[in-house]
Design an enzyme around this catalytic site. Structure first.
Site: not given
Ligand code: T1G
Length: 705
Positions: A63, A102, A105, A125
């Protein structure tokens, strides 16, 4: 808008491609587009199966975290997934790279899943203090069992495509051509007349009894210390035993609860703070978007504990490394400790023996400085002495071509003075690693007024190469972290000892607050002499009113250096790390207190925590107002990734905002009156509090009020 989700037809297959850079977040607009294309596909009777995939590096990072502070907006995740799962024709997900939260999911709402051999599937999450809120706690147990689902969601760590095949999460693993394999799979479904397979109709094969829950929680105890999200996750997974509609409703309620929790706000703050710290404030420089610097050969001067750790970090990042020390015996000792470090990594399954051997091979001795002339980067980590370091960097300056980077790992000395000891101060800066340098996530990049933008951007690239969280600090005593530790947190811990608390009381109080280890035990781990040497350097250019670490300095005088000598603030029997109280230390403290006329009293845990944390915050505000740190969020990143401040509290400055700066100011003024000058409130706190403002607001407006 149209580009983020595209639709195409290949024979009987409707091809849906998500393309929402940088990480295919399933944002509100992506959900809207998905509904559009699935609706359109539904009207095309030539389409017998739908395939959801991507051409990007990763399937989806989940998400859109940036949308969490706003109402979800329609179509919601649940609406998109119900549409997918209730589709009259089969829907297949083809997963390349990461499928997280998500994103996974969404794939679980599909009827079939394929994963590329390099795919990684996870539910991270919990790292954001929330529970999976798009059916994950209901579908995953139905696919892999409740116990495996609990373990996967509590760990937050992705599993491989092969493991996902083994536990039933995916149907097939594709070697190389994922798209080809997925299209074959779809055509096979049509040929064999296999229809939709709705996971929500499935049942959970195993249960979660108290014993399972306890053992699973125990296996994640360290990561979950002080956390609460795990309890909501367990409640949601237990609800997966209920009929689908009841379970999914319970999940939705718990997801909202987790999203509104302080724990989640703190962890989301850190998620973005760690990405923001990669941006050099006031410039367009962003480490994340930078080309990795062309560094092939790096060199480290000083084969002590830090030097060896830095050499290992560089070798782990794929570089050839030259290790130099003017003491041949130190070079021989260094390879023993480097081999030991890799042997323990192999034992823990972090690397294979082949990889370890390859990395050890890449670290070579270079007994003379002249042998470092070809290095693209040189990091000096010699003894913390200004004249010695000046000598080393000026020699290096005469050996290395002017565009090569010279970095110092000093933790307390003036980087500017070292830079001015060379003819090219623009290429000299601080790369302050933390113990152990090969695994600690934090890297303080210390810039001087002379540092060139090129040098700075190269170091950002190096931080990325080393997979470190980089934070830029100005060049002042102790930079960001050590300054706050010495002038705030540790200093107050010592003051509390003089006033009557015992080392155990102080350490236990801070560990109950959430630190992995209390200040006295950390001092014993790092060596009390290290702190004493740092203060000797400090006192050459500044003063601090007594008492200032009189206990630690006395322990150093007495050879009670900590774990390495078996005695420090505690006693350590037979090289163990087990700290036991040492009554002799209490009498040392009592004597130092009476020499200063300090009356001793019972001090409770609440006061210990309040004084240590508020002094940390107060000095943090001074570091901010002096421009040593650019953002309060940077300070939070430094303390949570380098000093063990509990992540679920967001870091000292975020924590201060949750307490409210008016309250923080009122309490600091209370201690200022009671304890004296070193508790004078930072002007920034006074200004923000009087404006009913916050550090977060200051960062956002980044204009001092
Ligand atoms: N949402 C929005 N922006 C995101 C994002 C996300 N999920 N993941 C990364 N970004 C942005 C980040 O801020 C950065 O932006 C750019 O992408 C590159 O990321 C419904 C509610 C995937 C392993 O927890 O772990 O789903 O700084 O610098 O080192 O149940 O990003 O360039 O402007 O980190 O290569 C669950 C979170 C969400 C994964 C890549 N997902 N992301 O790492 O690049 S909750 C996560 C990461 C959810 C559901 C629930 C990492 C990555 P900017 P980065 P990276």
């Amino acid at each position: 808008m149209a580009k983020i989700v595209t639709f195409d037809q290949e024979g009987a297959v409707g091809l849906i491609c998500i393309d929402n850079p940088p990480v295919n977040a399933i944002s509100h607009s992506v959900r809207g587009r998905l509904v559009d294309v699935i609706t359109r596909a539904g009207k095309n009777f030539g389409i017998k199966v739908l395939l959801i995939t991507t051409d990007a590096e990763l399937f989806s990072a989940g998400a859109d975290i940036a949308e969490f502070d706003h109402p979800q907006g329609e179509p919601s995740f649940a609406q998109v997934q119900t549409m997918i799962e209730s589709s009259p024709i089969p829907v297949v997900a083809a997963i390349r790279g990461l499928a997280l939260g998500g994103g996974l999911e969404l794939a679980m709402a599909c009827h079939y899943r394929l994963a590329h051999k390099n795919a990684k599937l996870g539910m991270p999450e919990i790292t954001l203090g929330i529970i999976p809120g798009a059916g994950g706690t209901q579908r995953l147990p139905r696919l892999i069992g409740a116990r495996a689902a609990l373990n996967m969601i509590l760990s937050g760590t992705p599993i491989s495509g092969f493991d996902a095949k083994a536990n039933g999460l995916v149907d097939e693993v594709a070697e190389d051509d994922l798209r080809g394999a997925a299209l074959d799979f779809c055509e096979r479904l049509v040929r064999e007349g296999r229809g939709p397979r709705r996971t929500s109709n499935g049942t959970v094969v195993d249960g979660l009894d108290e014993a399972n829950i306890t053992s699973t929680l125990r296996s994640h105890a360290r990561a979950l210390q002080g956390r609460t999200t795990q309890h909501l996750i367990i409640e949601a997974i237990q609800a997966s035993k209920l009929p689908w509609s009841q379970g999914i409703a319970i999940e939705a309620g718990l997801a909202q609860k987790s999203l509104a929790s302080r724990e989640s706000m703190a962890l989301r703050h850190l998620f973005f703070a760690e990405r923001e710290s990669a941006r050099l404030s006031g410039t367009s420089l962003n480490a994340k978007q930078m080309q990795a610097p062309r560094i092939r050969l790096a060199a480290v001067i000083g084969a002590g504990t830090m030097g060896c750790g830095i050499a290992i970090a560089l070798a782990d990042a794929g570089l050839e490394v030259l290790l130099n020390d003017n003491d041949p015996a130190a070079l021989i000792r260094s390879h023993k400790s480097i081999n030991l470090t890799y042997a323990s990594s192999v034992r823990r399954g972090r690397v294979t023996q082949t990889v370890a051997d390859e990395r050890i091979r890449r670290i070579r001795n270079a007994p003379t400085l002249e042998e470092l002339a070809d290095a693209d980067l040189v990091i000096e980590a010699v003894f913390e002495d200004l004249e010695l370091k000046k000598n080393v960097v000026s020699k290096l300056d005469s050996i290395l071509p002017p565009q090569r980077l010279i970095a110092t790992n000093t933790s307390t000395l003036s980087v500017t003075e070292l830079a001015l000891a060379t003819a090219h101060p623009e290429r000299v800066l601080g790369l302050h690693f933390f113990v152990p340098a090969n695994t600690s996530r934090l890297l303080e990049i210390v810039r001087t007024v002379h540092t060139s933008p090129e040098s700075l951007s190269t170091t950002f690239g190096i931080a990325k190469l080393l997979r470190k969280v980089a934070v830029v600090s100005g060049d002042a005593f102790g930079f960001i972290g050590n300054r706050m530790m010495l002038d705030g947190y540790f200093r107050e811990a010592e003051q509390l000892l003089l006033e009557g608390a015992t080392p155990t009381q102080v350490d236990t109080a801070l560990e109950n607050f959430g630190f992995a280890m209390g200040p006295q035990r950390v001092s014993d781990l790092g060596g009390n002499d290290v702190g004493t040497k740092a203060r000797i350097q400090l006192f050459k250019r500044d003063t601090r009113p007594d008492p200032y670490f009189v206990i630690a300095d006395r322990l150093t005088e007495m050879g009670r250096l900590g774990q390495k000598t078996g005695r420090g603030f505690y006693r350590y029997a037979n090289d163990s790390r087990e700290a036991t109280q040492d009554p002799e230390v209490n009498s040392i403290i009592e004597k130092l207190a009476s020499e200063r006329g300090i009356s001793r009293r019972e001090i409770d845990e609440q006061e210990i925590v309040e004084r240590c944390i508020l002094s940390l915050i107060n000095v943090g505000a001074m570091v901010l107002e002096e421009g040593i740190a650019a953002r309060a969020a940077d300070i939070d990143v430094v303390w949570t990734s380098g000093y063990g401040f509990p992540r679920h509290l967001g870091g000292p400055m975020f924590y201060a905002d949750t307490l409210g700066l008016s309250h923080v100011l009122q309490r600091i003024r209370h201690y200022h009156e009671k304890l004296g000058h070193h508790w004078r409130p930072a002007m920034l706190i006074e200004r923000l509090a009087s404006a009913s403002s916050s550090f977060e607001h200051r960062d956002r407006t980044s204009a001092s009020p």
